[in-house]
Scaffold this motif. Structure first.
Motif, PDB file in Angstrom:
ATOM      1  N   UNK A 106       0.730  -1.155   0.010  1.00 43.81           N
ATOM      2  CA  UNK A 106      -0.024  -0.191   0.146  1.00 43.81           C
ATOM      3  C   UNK A 106       0.910   1.425   0.036  1.00 43.81           C
ATOM      4  N   UNK A 107       2.105   1.275   0.443  1.00 48.51           N
ATOM      5  CA  UNK A 107       2.810   2.454   0.499  1.00 48.51           C
ATOM      6  C   UNK A 107       3.029   3.246  -0.517  1.00 48.51           C
ATOM      7  N   UNK A 108       3.127   2.886  -1.931  1.00 47.47           N
ATOM      8  CA  UNK A 108       3.103   3.947  -2.987  1.00 47.47           C
ATOM      9  C   UNK A 108       1.773   4.515  -3.340  1.00 47.47           C
ATOM     10  N   UNK A 109       0.856   3.890  -2.828  1.00 49.12           N
ATOM     11  CA  UNK A 109      -0.726   4.427  -3.023  1.00 49.12           C
ATOM     12  C   UNK A 109      -1.509   5.257  -2.394  1.00 49.12           C
ATOM     13  N   UNK A 110      -0.816   5.470  -1.089  1.00 48.27           N
ATOM     14  CA  UNK A 110      -1.508   6.302  -0.102  1.00 48.27           C
ATOM     15  C   UNK A 110      -1.376   7.650  -0.504  1.00 48.27           C
ATOM     16  N   UNK A 111      -1.966   8.632   0.090  1.00 50.46           N
ATOM     17  CA  UNK A 111      -1.721  10.006   0.037  1.00 50.46           C
ATOM     18  C   UNK A 111      -1.079  10.767   1.101  1.00 50.46           C
ATOM     19  N   UNK A 112       0.094  11.286   1.154  1.00 49.37           N
ATOM     20  CA  UNK A 112       1.022  11.239   0.069  1.00 49.37           C
ATOM     21  C   UNK A 112       1.781   9.891  -0.005  1.00 49.37           C
ATOM     22  N   UNK A 113       2.147   9.571  -0.873  1.00 48.23           N
ATOM     23  CA  UNK A 113       2.964   8.043  -0.998  1.00 48.23           C
ATOM     24  C   UNK A 113       4.220   8.164  -0.082  1.00 48.23           C
ATOM     25  N   UNK A 125      17.165  -0.785   0.572  1.00 45.57           N
ATOM     26  CA  UNK A 125      17.125   0.219  -0.468  1.00 45.57           C
ATOM     27  C   UNK A 125      16.295   1.480   0.101  1.00 45.57           C
ATOM     28  N   UNK A 126      16.759   2.458   0.164  1.00 45.77           N
ATOM     29  CA  UNK A 126      15.999   3.870   0.295  1.00 45.77           C
ATOM     30  C   UNK A 126      15.055   4.303  -0.629  1.00 45.77           C
ATOM     31  N   UNK A 127      13.864   4.439  -0.603  1.00 45.03           N
ATOM     32  CA  UNK A 127      12.977   4.449  -1.672  1.00 45.03           C
ATOM     33  C   UNK A 127      12.213   5.962  -1.083  1.00 45.03           C
ATOM     34  N   UNK A 128      12.521   6.908  -1.725  1.00 50.94           N
ATOM     35  CA  UNK A 128      12.138   8.639  -1.406  1.00 50.94           C
ATOM     36  C   UNK A 128      10.887   8.637  -1.935  1.00 50.94           C
ATOM     37  N   UNK A 129       9.724   9.001  -1.440  1.00 54.75           N
ATOM     38  CA  UNK A 129       8.470   9.270  -1.827  1.00 54.75           C
ATOM     39  C   UNK A 129       8.057  10.586  -1.274  1.00 54.75           C
ATOM     40  N   UNK A 130       6.735  11.117  -1.423  1.00 57.27           N
ATOM     41  CA  UNK A 130       6.380  12.237  -0.674  1.00 57.27           C
ATOM     42  C   UNK A 130       6.314  12.533   0.825  1.00 57.27           C
ATOM     43  N   UNK A 131       5.987  11.328   1.606  1.00 59.42           N
ATOM     44  CA  UNK A 131       5.720  11.492   2.686  1.00 59.42           C
ATOM     45  C   UNK A 131       6.839  11.920   3.705  1.00 59.42           C
ATOM     46  N   UNK A 132       8.021  11.868   3.199  1.00 58.77           N
ATOM     47  CA  UNK A 132       9.417  12.375   3.788  1.00 58.77           C
ATOM     48  C   UNK A 132       9.570  13.819   3.419  1.00 58.77           C
ATOM     49  N   UNK A 133       8.992  14.287   2.357  1.00 59.52           N
ATOM     50  CA  UNK A 133       9.358  15.579   1.779  1.00 59.52           C
ATOM     51  C   UNK A 133       9.004  16.752   2.518  1.00 59.52           C
ATOM     52  N   UNK A 134       9.622  17.532   3.122  1.00 55.82           N
ATOM     53  CA  UNK A 134       8.979  18.677   3.936  1.00 55.82           C
ATOM     54  C   UNK A 134       7.876  19.610   2.968  1.00 55.82           C
ATOM     55  N   UNK A 135       8.356  19.710   1.525  1.00 55.29           N
ATOM     56  CA  UNK A 135       7.616  20.807   0.755  1.00 55.29           C
ATOM     57  C   UNK A 135       6.286  19.991   0.444  1.00 55.29           C
ATOM     58  N   UNK A 136       5.991  18.969   0.551  1.00 48.85           N
ATOM     59  CA  UNK A 136       4.987  18.161  -0.101  1.00 48.85           C
ATOM     60  C   UNK A 136       3.427  18.816   0.171  1.00 48.85           C
ATOM     61  N   UNK A 137       3.537  18.979   1.641  1.00 51.58           N
ATOM     62  CA  UNK A 137       2.181  19.431   1.959  1.00 51.58           C
ATOM     63  C   UNK A 137       1.907  20.953   1.630  1.00 51.58           C
ATOM     64  N   UNK A 138       2.936  21.812   1.074  1.00 54.61           N
ATOM     65  CA  UNK A 138       2.602  23.087   0.584  1.00 54.61           C
ATOM     66  C   UNK A 138       2.445  23.433  -0.680  1.00 54.61           C
ATOM     67  N   UNK A 139       2.309  22.354  -1.509  1.00 54.96           N
ATOM     68  CA  UNK A 139       1.778  22.543  -2.855  1.00 54.96           C
ATOM     69  C   UNK A 139       0.730  23.030  -3.165  1.00 54.96           C
TER      70      UNK A 139
END
Length: 333
Positions: A273-280, A319-333
């Motif tokens: 489910x990890x890539x498909x929630x919001x944010x991924x 393997x580190x897979x970076x998606x939006x949940x750890x990106x500080x700017x994601x929620x400010x878009x």
């Protein structure tokens, strides 16, 4: 409990014919075989697996004892084990220890009593008692967590993966990352905590924020609540497995916290489910299928007697897979 002699009497055949029919022997008259199967079904007869194994002095079954059957990580491991075992002519008996030392002990006892060909175990703790297997000369391979025994093992670089995840949170601009890890007696929980602590200490004078909890959804929710209610609350979370993360997400939603703006999050395990929630969800992915496949290969070699005398220890990379949940700017878009 019906006996083989009862089946023979009901079917009107000899005990030997019943035995051959139930073991799919090709020389049994099909009419007799049908009568035997019908009689066995009517009487509720089940073959004695212990006696059958003792007669053969071997088994074509291996036992896979895992910590939590509901965890997708162990589902992928099971597929890896099964694929290798099937190609080698073995079936897999799946046992869910449910993070319970008593259930684990029960399954280890069953494996010994049934004279399985070998066991793959994700131990509840390093001190899990496998003396029954050792006494019965049943080969053992451990996965995911170490065991205080000189046996083959397939592990993952948990500490390095946790350190990488925490460094990523700090590099993304979060300043107070916390760690939600598993119970203190679980080696993987300690390793992931140590990786988090190493990263935090490398970045200077940062607060060390962490909580131990069960590797379950309710454990993640409880730990998140405890951290967020603390005097010094975190602004990001590294969570030690995907099951706990589901509980963390519930708690964040309950509090109205926005991921990527109010708080960052990254988890161990790349759940489906990890890539498909919001944010991924950003993750530290483990090679779960390979863990199972390599463990099964090691076990097959032990069973066949082709393995070296010394134990083998395989440690696979994450393997580190970076998606939006750890990106500080994601929620400010």
């Amino acid at each position: 409990m019906a006996k083989i002699s009862d089946v023979a009497r009901e079917a009107g055949v000899s005990v030997a014919t019943v035995s051959r029919a139930l073991n799919d022997h090709p020389n049994v008259n099909p009419e007799y075989a049908d009568r035997v199967r019908a009689a066995a079904a009517k009487l509720g007869y089940r073959p004695n697996g212990i006696a059958r194994s003792l007669r053969r002095q071997s088994s074509d079954v291996i036992a896979l004892i895992i910590s939590d059957v509901s965890n997708p990580f162990f589902t992928a491991i099971t597929r890896g084990v099964e694929d290798v075992a099937q190609r080698s002519g073995y079936s897999v008996l799946l046992c869910n220890a449910d993070e319970d030392s008593a259930k684990e002990a029960t399954y280890l006892r069953v494996a010994e009593q049934e004279q399985v060909a070998g066991v793959i175990l994700s131990p509840h703790m390093a001190g899990s008692d496998v003396s029954r297997l050792r006494g019965a000369n049943i080969p053992l391979v451990v996965i995911d967590r170490p065991l205080n025994e000189p046996v083959d093992s397939v592990m993952v670089h948990s500490r390095e993966g946790a350190e990488s995840a925490t460094n990523h949170l700090l590099d993304a601009g979060w300043t107070r990352p916390a760690c939600i890890t598993g119970p203190e007696e679980a080696a993987t929980a300690q390793e992931r905590l140590q990786g988090y602590l190493e990263a935090v200490r490398q970045h200077g004078n940062l607060d060390e924020l962490f909580v131990h909890a069960p590797f379950r959804q309710h454990g993640g929710a409880r730990a998140a609540s405890e951290l967020l209610d603390a005097e010094v609350a975190p602004d990001a979370l590294f969570v030690a497995n995907a099951q706990m993360t589901l509980g963390v997400l519930d708690e964040l939603k309950r509090r109205g916290l926005r991921i990527g703006r109010d708080i960052g999050i990254i988890t161990f395990d790349d759940a489906p489910w990890a890539p498909f929630i919001s944010p991924p969800m950003s993750v530290v992915a483990q090679p779960a299928y390979d863990i199972g496949a390599q463990a099964a290969q090691l076990l097959m070699e032990r069973i066949r007697g082709t393995a070296p005398a010394e134990r083998r220890q395989l440690t696979l990379s994450t393997t580190l897979i970076v998606r939006e949940s750890s990106q500080r700017s994601w929620g400010m878009r």
